[in-house]
Design an enzyme around this catalytic site. Structure first.
Site, PDB file in Angstrom:
ATOM      1  N   ASP A 134       0.822  -1.218   0.000  1.00  0.00           N
ATOM      2  CA  ASP A 134       0.000   0.000   0.000  1.00  0.00           C
ATOM      3  C   ASP A 134       0.856   1.269   0.000  1.00  0.00           C
ATOM      4  OD1 ASP A 134       0.817  -0.617   2.523  1.00  0.00           O
ATOM      5  OD2 ASP A 134      -1.140  -0.345   3.478  1.00  0.00           O
ATOM      6  N   ASP A 158       1.164 -10.293   3.489  1.00  0.00           N
ATOM      7  CA  ASP A 158       0.049 -10.214   4.452  1.00  0.00           C
ATOM      8  C   ASP A 158      -1.316 -10.361   3.778  1.00  0.00           C
ATOM      9  OD1 ASP A 158       1.976  -9.786   6.324  1.00  0.00           O
ATOM     10  OD2 ASP A 158       1.630  -7.638   6.533  1.00  0.00           O
ATOM     11  N   GLU A 253       1.730 -11.019  14.732  1.00  0.00           N
ATOM     12  CA  GLU A 253       2.560  -9.987  15.389  1.00  0.00           C
ATOM     13  C   GLU A 253       1.728  -8.773  15.818  1.00  0.00           C
ATOM     14  OE1 GLU A 253       5.424  -8.510  12.507  1.00  0.00           O
ATOM     15  OE2 GLU A 253       3.855  -8.242  11.016  1.00  0.00           O
TER      16      GLU A 253
HETATM   17  O1  F6P Z   1       4.350  -6.098   5.084  1.00  0.00           O
HETATM   18  C1  F6P Z   1       4.720  -7.383   5.303  1.00  0.00           C
HETATM   19  C2  F6P Z   1       5.455  -7.575   6.577  1.00  0.00           C
HETATM   20  O2  F6P Z   1       5.749  -8.898   6.410  1.00  0.00           O
HETATM   21  C3  F6P Z   1       4.722  -7.302   7.885  1.00  0.00           C
HETATM   22  O3  F6P Z   1       3.857  -8.311   8.293  1.00  0.00           O
HETATM   23  C4  F6P Z   1       5.879  -7.125   8.826  1.00  0.00           C
HETATM   24  O4  F6P Z   1       5.539  -6.383   9.956  1.00  0.00           O
HETATM   25  C5  F6P Z   1       6.852  -6.384   7.985  1.00  0.00           C
HETATM   26  O5  F6P Z   1       6.666  -6.840   6.664  1.00  0.00           O
HETATM   27  C6  F6P Z   1       8.280  -6.515   8.412  1.00  0.00           C
HETATM   28  O6  F6P Z   1       9.073  -5.831   7.523  1.00  0.00           O
HETATM   29  P1  F6P Z   1      10.632  -5.457   7.718  1.00  0.00           P
HETATM   30  O7  F6P Z   1      11.108  -6.108   8.966  1.00  0.00           O
HETATM   31  O8  F6P Z   1      11.282  -5.971   6.505  1.00  0.00           O
HETATM   32  O9  F6P Z   1      10.641  -3.986   7.787  1.00  0.00           O
END
Ligand code: F6P
Length: 379
Positions: A134, A158, A253
Site C-alpha cells: 500500500d 500479508d 505480530e
Molecule cells: O508487510 C509485510 C510484513 O511482512 C509485515 O507483516 C511485517 O511487519 C513487515 O513486513 C516486516 O518488515 P521489515 O522487517 O522488513 O521492515
C-alpha cells in the site's frame, strides 16, 4: 469507451507496433520483498519484449531512480532462471521513500520526487511500473499527479489489500508457517509444552488464520480480534482434561489483548511504519501470570516467511500479474493496479487500491470454520 475494469485476461492490446502506448518503461520492486517478485519481473519483461517495449529496472526500489547509475536494462536474458528464486533480482528497499528520502550520513530526509521525475525524463522513460504494497501504491498515486504515468502490481505476504482477492507471496508464507506449526507439534507433544508461534501480520491476520487452520493450531490470535487471556487459559485446561498435555498457539505480530496495545519494538519515523514484535513473548508472560503450569516456548518465525523459493501458485500469480501489467502499459491504461478477482486478472484505479485494507472479518466464514473445528480465537 469500454470500462477498463472489465478487461479479460489478457486485456486486448493493440496489434500494430506503432499503436503501443509506450516505448520504454521502468520497473521497480518497492517496500519489503515477497516470494513471487521475480516471477512478476520475468512475466513483465517477457511480455514487454513480445510487445516491443524496452524495460529498465530500478535497483533497490526508488533508490535506483534517485541515485545515479542504478538503472539497469532488463532483457529476456536478464530474467532467465529466476522463477525459483526468492527476493527480487532488482533488490527492494523500504527506506527509499521518494518523498522522505534519507540523507546519507544524517537522520534527515528530503523530498526526492523531482529527482525521480527528472531521471525518468533523462532516460526517455514513458511510464513507471511499481510492484509493492500500500505504501508503494500511494507513491504511484502521487507520481501520477507529478505527470508520471504509473501502473501498480500489488505485493504483500500479508494479503491485506482489499482491491485484490490475493497477492503473490501469501501462499508461500502460509506454507512456511504451516510447516512450522507441523514441526512444533511433535516437540510440543514430546515435552508437554505450550508452544507459541508468532507470525507476520500487522493489521491483518490472514497468515495466522490460514496457517493455524492448516496446521491444526489450538489457539489463533489475530489483530482484528483482541483476545481475553482467560479464554486461552481455559483452552489449555480443557485440553488437559482430555489428556492432551500440549497446546499450539499461533499469534499474529499485530495481535493484542483486549484493552491493550500492539507490541512495538521500534517506533515509526516520518514515512515509515513502526516495527512490530514481542506479541508472542507478551502472551507467554500473560499466561505465566495466570499460573499456567506448563513449560512454554516462543518461536518467532519472522522473515523466514518472506524468504525462500516461491510456491508454484505464487509463481503463476506473479507471472500473470507481471504479464498483465505489460499489457496495461501497451494499452496505455495508466493509474491502475493489477488485481485478481476470483480467478480473473483485472485492474482497478490506484485510488481504490489503497482505499481500504482487507481485514479478517470476525463474523466471516473463515473465522466460523476455525470456531467450528474447536479452535479458540481468544474472544
Ligand atoms: O508487510 C509485510 C510484513 O511482512 C509485515 O507483516 C511485517 O511487519 C513487515 O513486513 C516486516 O518488515 P521489515 O522487517 O522488513 O521492515
Amino acid at each position: 469507451m469500454s470500462d477498463p475494469t472489465s478487461f479479460s485476461d489478457p486485456p486486448p492490446v493493440p496489434s500494430a507496433p506503432d499503436a503501443i502506448a509506450v516505448k520504454r518503461v521502468c520497473l521497480l520492486t518497492g517496500g519489503g520483498d515477497a516470494p513471487g517478485l521475480n516471477a512478476v519481473i520475468r512475466g513483465f519483461v517477457r511480455r514487454a519484449d513480445q510487445l516491443g517495449i524496452e524495460v529498465y529496472g530500478s535497483e533497490d526500489g526508488f533508490e535506483g531512480l534517485v541515485e545515479p547509475g542504478r538503472l539497469v536494462r532488463l532483457r529476456r536474458e536478464s530474467v532467465r532462471g529466476i522463477l525459483p528464486r526468492g527476493g527480487s533480482i532488482l533488490g527492494c528497499s523500504n527506506r527509499a521513500n521518494p518523498f522522505f528520502y534519507p540523507q546519507r550520513g544524517t537522520k534527515e530526509t528530503r523530498d526526492a520526487s523531482a529527482t525521480v521525475v527528472q531521471r525518468l525524463r533523462d532516460h526517455h522513460i514513458d511510464a513507471l511500473v511499481m510492484a509493492g504494497g500500500d505504501g508503494t501504491m500511494s507513491f504511484a498515486q502521487r507520481f501520477i499527479t507529478l505527470g508520471v504515468p504509473c501502473i501498480g502490481v500489488p505485493k504483500t505476504i500479508d494479503n491485506d489489500l482489499d482491491a485484490t482477492d490475493l497477492t503473490f507471496g501469501f501462499d508461500t508464507a502460509v506454507h512456511t508457517a504451516t510447516w512450522a506449526i507441523d514441526a512444533l507439534h511433535s516437540t510440543a507433544a514430546s515435552h508437554d509444552r505450550v508452544m507459541i508461534l508468532e507470525v507476520m501480520g500487522r493489521g491483518a491476520g490472514w497468515i495466522a488464520l490460514c496457517s493455524g487452520i492448516a496446521g491444526g493450531a489450538d489457539v489463533i490470535l489475530l489483530p482484528e480480534m483482541p483476545y481475553e487471556v482467560d479464554r486461552i487459559v481455559a483452552k489449555i485446561q480443557e485440553r488437559e482434561r482430555y489428556g492432551l498435555h500440549f497446546t499450539i498457539i499461533v499469534v499474529a505480530e499485530g495481535a493484542r489483548p483486549a484493552g491493550g496495545d500492539i507490541s512495538v519494538i521500534e517506533q515509526g519515523q516520518a514515512g515509515h511504519l513502526p516495527r512490530l514484535g514481542g506479541a508472542g513473548d507478551r502472551l507467554m508472560a500473560e499466561l505465566k501470570a495466570r499460573d499456567v503450569q506448563h513449560e512454554m516456548r516462543v518461536t518467532v518465525l519472522g522473515h523466514l516467511q518472506r524468504g525462500g523459493s516461491p510456491s508454484p501458485y505464487d509463481r503463476v500469480l506473479g507471472t500473470r500479474m507481471g504479464a498483465h501489467a505489460a499489457d496495461l502499459c501497451a494499452r496505455g491504461a495508466f493509474g491502475r493496479m493489477v488485481c485478481l478477482r476470483g480467478t480473473t486478472l483485472r485492474s482497478v484505479p490506484l485510488s481504490e487500491a489503497i482505499d481500504k485494507p482487507k481485514l479478517v472479518d470476525p463474523a466471516g466464514q473463515l473465522v466460523h470454520t476455525a470456531r467450528s473445528v474447536g479452535i479458540e480465537l481468544g474472544c
